[in-house]
Design a protein around this motif. Structure first.
Motif, PDB file in Angstrom:
ATOM      1  N   ASP A   7      71.431   5.549 -25.121  1.00 21.65           N
ATOM      2  CA  ASP A   7      70.922   4.216 -25.452  1.00 21.65           C
ATOM      3  C   ASP A   7      69.728   3.861 -24.588  1.00 21.65           C
ATOM      4  OD1 ASP A   7      72.890   4.034 -27.298  1.00 21.65           O
ATOM      5  OD2 ASP A   7      74.040   2.461 -26.311  1.00 21.65           O
ATOM      6  N   GLU A   8      69.854   4.118 -23.278  1.00 15.14           N
ATOM      7  CA  GLU A   8      68.778   3.770 -22.345  1.00 15.14           C
ATOM      8  C   GLU A   8      67.554   4.648 -22.587  1.00 15.14           C
ATOM      9  OE1 GLU A   8      67.535   0.986 -19.881  1.00 15.14           O
ATOM     10  OE2 GLU A   8      69.693   1.170 -20.271  1.00 15.14           O
ATOM     11  N   VAL A  38      84.064  -2.478 -16.644  1.00 15.65           N
ATOM     12  CA  VAL A  38      83.818  -2.909 -15.266  1.00 15.65           C
ATOM     13  C   VAL A  38      82.496  -3.669 -15.172  1.00 15.65           C
ATOM     14  CG1 VAL A  38      83.477  -2.112 -12.889  1.00 15.65           C
ATOM     15  CG2 VAL A  38      85.163  -0.992 -14.338  1.00 15.65           C
ATOM     16  N   TYR A  39      81.479  -3.169 -15.865  1.00 14.31           N
ATOM     17  CA  TYR A  39      80.159  -3.795 -15.816  1.00 14.31           C
ATOM     18  C   TYR A  39      80.194  -5.207 -16.408  1.00 14.31           C
ATOM     19  CZ  TYR A  39      75.143  -4.376 -16.631  1.00 14.31           C
ATOM     20  OH  TYR A  39      73.858  -4.846 -16.656  1.00 14.31           O
ATOM     21  N   ASN A  40      80.843  -5.365 -17.553  1.00 16.55           N
ATOM     22  CA  ASN A  40      80.912  -6.681 -18.185  1.00 16.55           C
ATOM     23  C   ASN A  40      81.752  -7.654 -17.363  1.00 16.55           C
ATOM     24  OD1 ASN A  40      79.336  -5.869 -20.376  1.00 16.55           O
ATOM     25  ND2 ASN A  40      81.105  -5.123 -21.515  1.00 16.55           N
ATOM     26  N   LYS A  88      71.393  -1.678 -15.794  1.00 13.96           N
ATOM     27  CA  LYS A  88      72.359  -0.711 -15.269  1.00 13.96           C
ATOM     28  C   LYS A  88      71.555   0.316 -14.472  1.00 13.96           C
ATOM     29  CE  LYS A  88      74.945  -1.419 -19.534  1.00 13.96           C
ATOM     30  NZ  LYS A  88      75.346  -0.819 -20.826  1.00 13.96           N
ATOM     31  N   TYR A  89      71.532   0.141 -13.166  1.00 16.02           N
ATOM     32  CA  TYR A  89      70.555   0.829 -12.320  1.00 16.02           C
ATOM     33  C   TYR A  89      70.678   2.355 -12.392  1.00 16.02           C
ATOM     34  CZ  TYR A  89      70.280  -3.933 -10.525  1.00 16.02           C
ATOM     35  OH  TYR A  89      70.133  -5.293 -10.428  1.00 16.02           O
ATOM     36  N   ASP A  90      71.883   2.868 -12.251  1.00 18.83           N
ATOM     37  CA  ASP A  90      72.057   4.323 -12.272  1.00 18.83           C
ATOM     38  C   ASP A  90      71.752   4.899 -13.652  1.00 18.83           C
ATOM     39  OD1 ASP A  90      73.213   5.006  -9.537  1.00 18.83           O
ATOM     40  OD2 ASP A  90      74.532   3.398 -10.167  1.00 18.83           O
ATOM     41  N   VAL A  91      72.164   4.194 -14.691  1.00 19.24           N
ATOM     42  CA  VAL A  91      71.906   4.665 -16.052  1.00 19.24           C
ATOM     43  C   VAL A  91      70.405   4.662 -16.330  1.00 19.24           C
ATOM     44  CG1 VAL A  91      72.381   4.261 -18.493  1.00 19.24           C
ATOM     45  CG2 VAL A  91      74.150   3.806 -16.793  1.00 19.24           C
ATOM     46  N   LEU A  92      69.711   3.632 -15.849  1.00 24.85           N
ATOM     47  CA  LEU A  92      68.263   3.561 -16.029  1.00 24.85           C
ATOM     48  C   LEU A  92      67.564   4.735 -15.351  1.00 24.85           C
ATOM     49  CD1 LEU A  92      65.645   2.076 -16.837  1.00 24.85           C
ATOM     50  CD2 LEU A  92      65.855   0.753 -14.721  1.00 24.85           C
TER      51      LEU A  92
END
Length: 318
Positions: free
Chosen positions: A292-293, A9-11, A85-89
């Motif tokens: 990863d983040e 979805v992000y890509n 990726k705001y929520d992941v960050l």
């Protein structure tokens, strides 16, 4: 008839924004909901963590410069900037803060928890000290219940639209009649099985886990204190433990292997995996994305120490 993957979805979103040749999005400032400080506050509340941790997340965001508008704002088609990726960050920042304060090595956090438990038993003055062990038990119980509910809902999910599609006016009556029969049968089987059907759809909410300080069972940790794990040094509060372990010493090339770091549950402490599992459930993503983040943030925090070279030749002189 499948649940979409977060990365897909992000890509697709980035491809669509570039295809439409959209201009630069509005700047994301500290007052915007997508800013890391705002999102960290939300996920700290949802993860039932102490409010004092928000000061630490803000310090980390400022230290690694991920709260700047130029870094956060999306510029479609610009391949030179890293897409955020705001929520992941925000979730990764919280994980890094927990590692800074509690280490999450399956040993130090339990020692701190035992100390906080003894203090809370002997001293009733002031707010209670935060106990990681107690928080772990409360969150694990709620997380298991919510995960079972989610698995059950997905297993029973009917892959059909709420409003049926009519390809012709002649088939409209047949489709509506068939749909009504299905609904009636579902209601009858629901009554026979004892499951209560909701009268109406519940209102949507961005919070999946809610915690209230009014609960008398002590399951809310928002007002708990971090005094037991902090010390004042040069006018600033710092962690009592100076140690920190890195998830990875060297980041991978994302274009080659698809990830900046590799995550296997057996390679990391159970406490670290549990925290990743909690936020992966809240975000509906794989723990590897948050890992990863976390690795990226760690390298921004400790980059000077990792890349520091010795001033002198350490080899033997001839």
């Amino acid at each position: 008839q499948s649940w979409p993957v977060y990365e897909e979805v992000y890509n697709k979103m980035l491809e669509l924004a570039a295809f439409l040749d959209l201009p630069r999005f509005p700047d994301i400032t500290e007052s915007c909901f997508l800013h890391p400080d705002m999102l960290c506050m939300k996920y700290l509340m949802e993860a039932n963590l102490p409010d004092e941790l928000h000061n630490w997340t803000c310090r980390v965001v400022k230290k690694i410069s991920v709260g700047e508008a130029d870094f956060l704002t999306l510029v479609p088609g610009n391949k030179s900037t890293r897409k955020v990726k705001y929520d992941v960050l925000a979730a990764a920042v919280i994980v890094v803060v927990l590692k800074l304060l509690f280490l999450l090595d399956d040993h130090y956090e339990w020692l701190l928890s035992d100390f906080a438990e003894e203090r809370n038993k002997n001293n009733k003055e002031g707010g209670p000290y935060f106990e990681f062990k107690k928080w772990y038990k409360v969150i694990k119980c709620s997380l298991d219940v919510e995960q079972n509910k989610l698995d059950e809902e997905r297993a029973k999910y009917l892959w059909r639209c709420e409003k049926p599609l009519f390809y012709s006016a002649d088939k409209k009556s047949k489709v509506l009649k068939r749909r009504q029969m299905v609904v009636n049968l579902q209601n009858q089987f629901g009554k026979l099985s004892g499951s209560v059907q909701p009268a109406e759809k519940p209102n949507p909410s961005s919070f999946q886990l809610s915690w209230s300080e009014e609960n008398t069972d002590g399951s809310c940790f928002h007002g708990h204190s971090l005094k037991g794990i902090l010390q004042e040094k040069c006018g600033l509060l710092t962690a009592m433990n100076p140690d920190y372990w890195l998830c990875t010493v060297k980041l991978c090339t994302e274009k080659l292997c698809g990830h900046l770091a590799h995550y296997r549950e057996v390679d990391f402490p159970e406490s670290y995996h549990f925290v990743l599992r909690l936020f992966s459930f809240l975000l509906r993503i794989q723990p590897s994305y948050i890992h990863d983040e976390v690795c990226v943030i760690e390298h921004k925090l400790f980059n000077k120490k990792l890349c520091k070279k010795p001033k002198y030749n350490t080899g033997l002189r001839k």
